[in-house]
Design a protein around this motif. Structure first.
Motif, mmCIF file in Angstrom:
data_model
loop_
_atom_site.group_PDB
_atom_site.id
_atom_site.type_symbol
_atom_site.label_atom_id
_atom_site.label_comp_id
_atom_site.label_asym_id
_atom_site.label_seq_id
_atom_site.Cartn_x
_atom_site.Cartn_y
_atom_site.Cartn_z
ATOM 1 N N LEU A 26 0.818 -1.213 0.000
ATOM 2 C CA LEU A 26 0.000 0.000 0.000
ATOM 3 C C LEU A 26 0.848 1.257 0.000
ATOM 4 O O LEU A 26 0.474 2.268 -0.561
ATOM 5 N N GLN A 27 2.005 1.225 0.629
ATOM 6 C CA GLN A 27 2.833 2.414 0.758
ATOM 7 C C GLN A 27 3.507 2.824 -0.539
ATOM 8 O O GLN A 27 3.849 3.981 -0.702
ATOM 9 N N LEU A 28 3.680 1.903 -1.460
ATOM 10 C CA LEU A 28 4.408 2.223 -2.680
ATOM 11 C C LEU A 28 3.829 3.408 -3.434
ATOM 12 O O LEU A 28 4.534 4.294 -3.873
ATOM 13 N N SER A 29 2.505 3.443 -3.557
ATOM 14 C CA SER A 29 1.917 4.513 -4.351
ATOM 15 C C SER A 29 0.830 5.272 -3.608
ATOM 16 O O SER A 29 0.102 6.042 -4.196
ATOM 17 N N LEU A 30 0.711 5.068 -2.312
ATOM 18 C CA LEU A 30 -0.359 5.687 -1.552
ATOM 19 C C LEU A 30 -0.261 7.202 -1.521
ATOM 20 O O LEU A 30 -1.265 7.901 -1.591
ATOM 21 N N TRP A 31 0.936 7.744 -1.446
ATOM 22 C CA TRP A 31 1.079 9.191 -1.331
ATOM 23 C C TRP A 31 0.533 9.918 -2.552
ATOM 24 O O TRP A 31 0.063 11.033 -2.464
ATOM 25 N N GLY A 32 0.547 9.289 -3.702
ATOM 26 C CA GLY A 32 -0.008 9.901 -4.902
ATOM 27 C C GLY A 32 -1.523 10.012 -4.868
ATOM 28 O O GLY A 32 -2.110 10.684 -5.697
ATOM 29 N N GLY A 33 -2.179 9.371 -3.912
ATOM 30 C CA GLY A 33 -3.624 9.454 -3.793
ATOM 31 C C GLY A 33 -4.325 8.181 -4.216
ATOM 32 O O GLY A 33 -5.439 7.916 -3.792
ATOM 33 N N ASP A 34 -3.718 7.387 -5.059
ATOM 34 C CA ASP A 34 -4.336 6.153 -5.535
ATOM 35 C C ASP A 34 -3.397 4.977 -5.344
ATOM 36 O O ASP A 34 -2.202 5.077 -5.562
ATOM 37 N N VAL A 35 -3.990 3.856 -4.932
ATOM 38 C CA VAL A 35 -3.282 2.589 -4.875
ATOM 39 C C VAL A 35 -4.028 1.646 -5.791
ATOM 40 O O VAL A 35 -5.256 1.578 -5.746
ATOM 41 N N VAL A 36 -3.327 0.945 -6.646
ATOM 42 C CA VAL A 36 -3.946 -0.049 -7.506
ATOM 43 C C VAL A 36 -3.228 -1.371 -7.260
ATOM 44 O O VAL A 36 -2.026 -1.480 -7.473
ATOM 45 N N LEU A 37 -3.978 -2.341 -6.768
ATOM 46 C CA LEU A 37 -3.441 -3.673 -6.516
ATOM 47 C C LEU A 37 -4.107 -4.631 -7.485
ATOM 48 O O LEU A 37 -5.316 -4.561 -7.697
ATOM 49 N N SER A 38 -3.343 -5.533 -8.061
ATOM 50 C CA SER A 38 -3.870 -6.446 -9.072
ATOM 51 C C SER A 38 -3.668 -7.895 -8.677
ATOM 52 O O SER A 38 -2.742 -8.224 -7.942
ATOM 53 N N LYS A 39 -4.542 -8.747 -9.199
ATOM 54 C CA LYS A 39 -4.449 -10.203 -9.046
ATOM 55 C C LYS A 39 -4.326 -10.598 -7.576
ATOM 56 O O LYS A 39 -3.344 -11.210 -7.149
ATOM 57 N N LEU A 40 -5.346 -10.265 -6.799
ATOM 58 C CA LEU A 40 -5.355 -10.545 -5.374
ATOM 59 C C LEU A 40 -6.165 -11.801 -5.082
ATOM 60 O O LEU A 40 -7.226 -12.023 -5.663
ATOM 61 N N GLU A 41 -5.668 -12.603 -4.160
ATOM 62 C CA GLU A 41 -6.376 -13.819 -3.759
ATOM 63 C C GLU A 41 -7.169 -13.531 -2.489
ATOM 64 O O GLU A 41 -6.647 -12.961 -1.529
ATOM 65 N N LEU A 42 -8.446 -13.922 -2.489
ATOM 66 C CA LEU A 42 -9.315 -13.671 -1.356
ATOM 67 C C LEU A 42 -9.137 -14.708 -0.255
ATOM 68 O O LEU A 42 -8.805 -15.862 -0.527
ATOM 69 N N LYS A 43 -9.377 -14.301 0.989
ATOM 70 C CA LYS A 43 -9.382 -15.223 2.127
ATOM 71 C C LYS A 43 -10.771 -15.855 2.171
ATOM 72 O O LYS A 43 -11.741 -15.263 2.646
ATOM 73 N N LEU A 44 -10.865 -17.060 1.661
ATOM 74 C CA LEU A 44 -12.150 -17.723 1.485
ATOM 75 C C LEU A 44 -12.839 -18.028 2.810
ATOM 76 O O LEU A 44 -14.057 -17.887 2.920
ATOM 77 N N ASP A 45 -12.083 -18.419 3.823
ATOM 78 C CA ASP A 45 -12.688 -18.733 5.117
ATOM 79 C C ASP A 45 -13.352 -17.511 5.743
ATOM 80 O O ASP A 45 -14.421 -17.603 6.340
ATOM 81 N N LEU A 58 -14.774 -22.119 -3.246
ATOM 82 C CA LEU A 58 -13.696 -22.964 -3.759
ATOM 83 C C LEU A 58 -12.509 -22.118 -4.209
ATOM 84 O O LEU A 58 -11.362 -22.540 -4.099
ATOM 85 N N SER A 59 -12.791 -20.946 -4.739
ATOM 86 C CA SER A 59 -11.728 -20.014 -5.103
ATOM 87 C C SER A 59 -12.321 -18.621 -5.186
ATOM 88 O O SER A 59 -13.529 -18.443 -5.337
ATOM 89 N N GLY A 60 -11.445 -17.627 -5.091
ATOM 90 C CA GLY A 60 -11.885 -16.239 -5.184
ATOM 91 C C GLY A 60 -10.712 -15.318 -5.455
ATOM 92 O O GLY A 60 -9.667 -15.429 -4.811
ATOM 93 N N HIS A 61 -10.887 -14.456 -6.443
ATOM 94 C CA HIS A 61 -9.820 -13.537 -6.852
ATOM 95 C C HIS A 61 -10.413 -12.173 -7.177
ATOM 96 O O HIS A 61 -11.537 -12.077 -7.653
ATOM 97 N N ILE A 62 -9.636 -11.141 -6.913
ATOM 98 C CA ILE A 62 -9.969 -9.783 -7.352
ATOM 99 C C ILE A 62 -8.939 -9.418 -8.404
ATOM 100 O O ILE A 62 -7.735 -9.508 -8.162
ATOM 101 N N HIS A 63 -9.411 -9.020 -9.568
ATOM 102 C CA HIS A 63 -8.475 -8.657 -10.637
ATOM 103 C C HIS A 63 -7.856 -7.291 -10.386
ATOM 104 O O HIS A 63 -6.683 -7.091 -10.673
ATOM 105 N N GLU A 64 -8.645 -6.352 -9.858
ATOM 106 C CA GLU A 64 -8.082 -5.029 -9.562
ATOM 107 C C GLU A 64 -8.808 -4.424 -8.378
ATOM 108 O O GLU A 64 -10.032 -4.392 -8.345
#
Length: 126
Positions: A26-45, A58-64
């Motif tokens: 989150l810190q990498l680009s947070l100061w610019g005002g926007d954070v974009v994270l890609s290909k995130l795996e969800l905590k299914l439990d 069975l599975s869950g992902h967020i692309h952006e």
């Protein structure tokens, strides 16, 4: 300076649902005002516990995942978290199955196109 306060706050909300997320992500680009994270795996439990649906994830992902922090207006504008395309594969839980063996549900959520609502109508301040 504000970043050192906002990053842990955002982490408490986002890290609850996302696997392997680090504060440095989150810190990498947070100061610019926007954070974009890609290909995130969800905590299914966590999703199963929170949503209490008759399904097993069975599975869950967020692309952006996009987080917008209005640094100059933190007191008057909301931090906006936008999910663009979330995919989940679900299966009916054993007790809910009635001759539905092999029945799977695919959920595909994509960010709405057009002006269905304004940022104020679609977001809740954290």
């Amino acid at each position: 300076m504000l970043e050192s306060y906002v990053t842990p706050l955002l982490m408490t909300y986002v890290n609850k649902y996302i696997k392997n997320l680090k504060p440095s992500d989150l810190q990498l680009s947070l100061w610019g005002g926007d954070v974009v994270l890609s290909k995130l795996e969800l905590k299914l439990d966590v999703l199963e516990q929170e949503l209490k649906l008759p399904f097993t994830f069975l599975s869950g992902h967020i692309h952006e995942l996009r987080i917008h922090v209005p640094w100059t207006k933190l007191g008057s504008e909301a931090v906006v978290i936008t999910i663009n395309t979330m995919e989940c594969i679900l299966k009916l839980k054993d007790e809910a199955q009635v001759s539905t063996a092999g029945f799977y549900i695919y959920i595909y959520i994509q960010e709405p196109t057009g002006d269905q609502c304004t940022a104020d109508e679609c977001s809740t301040p954290i």
